[in-house]
Write an enzyme that holds these catalytic residues in place. Structure first.
Site, PDB file in Angstrom:
ATOM      1  N   ASP A  49      -5.602   0.324   7.055  1.00 33.00           N
ATOM      2  CA  ASP A  49      -4.643   1.253   6.468  1.00 33.00           C
ATOM      3  C   ASP A  49      -5.393   2.555   6.157  1.00 33.00           C
ATOM      4  OD1 ASP A  49      -3.145   2.749   4.701  1.00 33.00           O
ATOM      5  OD2 ASP A  49      -2.656   1.077   3.368  1.00 33.00           O
ATOM      6  N   CYS A  55       0.698   1.732  -7.285  1.00 35.23           N
ATOM      7  CA  CYS A  55       1.079   0.713  -6.288  1.00 35.23           C
ATOM      8  C   CYS A  55      -0.096  -0.216  -5.981  1.00 35.23           C
ATOM      9  CB  CYS A  55       1.583   1.325  -4.990  1.00 35.23           C
ATOM     10  SG  CYS A  55       3.022   2.352  -5.185  1.00 35.23           S
ATOM     11  N   LYS A  71       0.423  12.757   3.755  1.00 33.60           N
ATOM     12  CA  LYS A  71      -0.822  12.849   2.979  1.00 33.60           C
ATOM     13  C   LYS A  71      -1.847  13.731   3.688  1.00 33.60           C
ATOM     14  CE  LYS A  71      -0.019   8.664   0.455  1.00 33.60           C
ATOM     15  NZ  LYS A  71      -0.314   7.251   0.232  1.00 33.60           N
ATOM     16  N   HIS A  78      -2.986  -1.245  -1.503  1.00 34.58           N
ATOM     17  CA  HIS A  78      -1.701  -0.685  -1.901  1.00 34.58           C
ATOM     18  C   HIS A  78      -0.678  -1.810  -1.728  1.00 34.58           C
ATOM     19  CE1 HIS A  78       1.848   1.958  -1.461  1.00 34.58           C
ATOM     20  NE2 HIS A  78       1.117   2.938  -1.954  1.00 34.58           N
ATOM     21  N   GLN A 102      -4.968   6.799   3.067  1.00 31.43           N
ATOM     22  CA  GLN A 102      -5.712   7.554   2.060  1.00 31.43           C
ATOM     23  C   GLN A 102      -7.012   8.147   2.621  1.00 31.43           C
ATOM     24  OE1 GLN A 102      -5.183   9.262  -1.316  1.00 31.43           O
ATOM     25  NE2 GLN A 102      -3.851   7.519  -0.916  1.00 31.43           N
TER      26      GLN A 102
HETATM   27  C1  LIG Z   1       0.329   6.162   0.320  1.00 29.54           C
HETATM   28  C2  LIG Z   1      -0.267   4.896   0.780  1.00 29.54           C
HETATM   29  C3  LIG Z   1       0.496   3.929   1.459  1.00 29.54           C
HETATM   30  C4  LIG Z   1       1.989   4.076   1.681  1.00 29.54           C
HETATM   31  O1  LIG Z   1       2.288   5.171   2.471  1.00 29.54           O
HETATM   32  P1  LIG Z   1       3.825   5.599   2.704  1.00 29.54           P
HETATM   33  O2  LIG Z   1       3.717   6.959   3.314  1.00 29.54           O
HETATM   34  O3  LIG Z   1       4.473   5.610   1.350  1.00 29.54           O
HETATM   35  O4  LIG Z   1       4.421   4.578   3.604  1.00 29.54           O
HETATM   36  C5  LIG Z   1      -0.139   2.801   1.907  1.00 29.54           C
HETATM   37  N1  LIG Z   1      -1.461   2.609   1.715  1.00 29.54           N
HETATM   38  C6  LIG Z   1      -2.228   3.512   1.066  1.00 29.54           C
HETATM   39  C7  LIG Z   1      -3.686   3.253   0.894  1.00 29.54           C
HETATM   40  C8  LIG Z   1      -1.660   4.683   0.579  1.00 29.54           C
HETATM   41  O5  LIG Z   1      -2.421   5.577  -0.068  1.00 29.54           O
END
Ligand SMILES: *Cc1c(COP(=O)(O)O)cnc(C)c1O
Length: 403
Positions: free
Chosen positions: A198, A361, A224, A121, A201
């Site tokens: 990260d 993104c 999420k 992302h 997701q």
């Molecule tokens: C949504 C997402 C982000 C960003 O998350 P925010 O809540 O907008 O800060 C970063 N990495 C991944 C893989 C995402 O799906």
């Protein structure tokens, strides 16, 4: 027992209509919907004990502080962190990543190397680019393969004595690929490099155990995983959080302040300057309880069934190509031959079907496939096979109208 009707009844928004059609919400990868119990927690906070935390002697402040710290412990237990102060409450994944990236700008030297994956992302690319610009460190990229997986053979070649940091998502938001993070973490540690995963997701689908993973930093967003927007978490190993300098200066993050010198507060407050999203943090804890009550095994079963069914049904549509076919969570990124993804998304919306279109993104992935973007349907445990049928019917109709 997993009852889809009972679960859907928890989400008031699923009853609404869009353009006169029943809403089919398949944009869970961008944000998940909110169950009534989380909405109730938000209303309860503002109705009954709205107050600033950690500072007041009065009752409301004490109640808000207790609930906020209870939420931190729920998050700690969920991710299985050793200590509650290893959980920093942030405004979300992006904020969490920036705390770590900015902290390392004081610790890296020219010529050090930083590895990111091609599946990231933008929020997990740009902060590291900024870090490298500031420090003179070199950014290396693990390339991707046609099926949406990472070239792990090349990752192992990229690692060397100069590698200081590795950043990778657990699940790609654009394709749904589940990355082999155990292998990524283990291999990096052999070279003394730290790893940030990260989990924005993955956390809606998978319950991670940060101690078992032996990961150095793990980040996620509440919105999420059935929680509200504007709140998230950063897990860091205690010794690393102690090593990193604070990200922002302000109230709450200090021990003593004089104009000559300020000493910083201990963890987690060192990274929590200013008044946080108190209500959001409390609601995040409630969302985690909600998901755990359903159970991550039941969630995975429902979502895997939806993924398999939707893949099978969408593949029957002539000229439809699915991007990313390796081991993945319930995300389907696709295009119709000769049709721009935005046009498909706009027609789907008219039919009540909410999907995401664009580069998600993750422009480097789109560049790899030489496409402007994709249509992305992302499923949650509250979606149904009937909704998959409505998606497929809408895609077929869009194709008819646009070709
Ligand atoms: C949504 C997402 C982000 C960003 O998350 P925010 O809540 O907008 O800060 C970063 N990495 C991944 C893989 C995402 O799906």
């Amino acid at each position: 027992m997993f009852s889809i009707d009972k679960i859907r009844a928890d989400f008031p928004i699923l009853n609404r209509k869009v353009h006169g059609k029943q809403l089919v919400y398949l944009d869970n990868g961008a944000t998940s919907q909110t169950p009534q119990i989380v909405i109730d927690a938000i209303v309860d906070y503002y109705s009954n004990y709205n107050a600033n935390i950690h500072r007041g002697v009065h009752t409301l402040s004490q109640e808000a502080t207790d609930k906020y710290e209870e939420a931190r412990i729920k998050i700690q237990k969920h991710f299985n962190a050793k200590k509650s102060y290893e959980i920093i409450l942030t405004s979300g994944t992006t904020h969490s990543i920036n705390i770590v990236a900015s902290g390392f700008s004081a610790l890296l030297n020219e010529g050090d190397e930083v590895i990111v994956s091609a599946l990231e992302h933008h929020s997990n690319i740009v902060p590291w680019q900024m870090l490298c610009e500031k420090t003179g460190a070199v950014l290396r990229v693990i390339p991707m393969d046609e099926d949406g997986s990472l070239r792990m053979d090349i990752y192992h070649e990229l690692l060397n004595g100069k590698t200081k940091l590795v950043f990778c998502n657990h699940v790609s938001n654009a394709l749904g690929t589940i990355n082999p993070i155990e292998e990524i973490i283990h291999a990096a540690h052999k070279f003394g490099a730290y790893v940030l995963i990260d989990g924005a997701q993955s956390c809606p689908h998978i319950k991670p155990d940060v101690q078992e993973l032996d990961v150095d930093f793990y980040v996620a967003s509440a919105h999420k995983m059935c929680g509200p927007t504007g709140v998230g978490m950063l897990y860091g190993k205690e010794e690393l959080l102690k090593l990193l300098p604070p990200y922002q200066g302000g109230g709450e993050m200090i021990e003593t302040v004089t104009f000559e010198q300020t000493t910083y507060a201990g963890l987690p407050h060192k990274f929590e300057a200013g008044t946080p999203n108190i209500c959001g943090g409390i609601a995040f804890g409630v969302a985690i309880d909600y998901m755990n009550n359903i159970g991550f095994n039941a969630i995975a079963m429902q979502e895997n069934e939806l993924l398999a069914y939707a893949t099978e049904e969408l593949q029957k549509v002539d000229g439809l190509r699915i991007y990313g076919t390796s081991n993945k969570t319930s995300v389907i990124s696709f295009n119709l031959e000769g049709i721009h993804p935005y046009d498909v998304g706009a027609i789907l919306d008219k039919l009540g079907v909410a999907v995401r279109t664009g580069h998600h993104c993750a422009q480097p992935i789109m560049d790899y496939y030489k496409i402007p973007g994709t249509v992305r349907a992302s499923f949650s445990f509250y979606n149904t096979k009937e909704e998959v049928d409505l998606l497929v019917a809408a895609v077929t109709k869009a194709q008819m109208m646009l070709s």
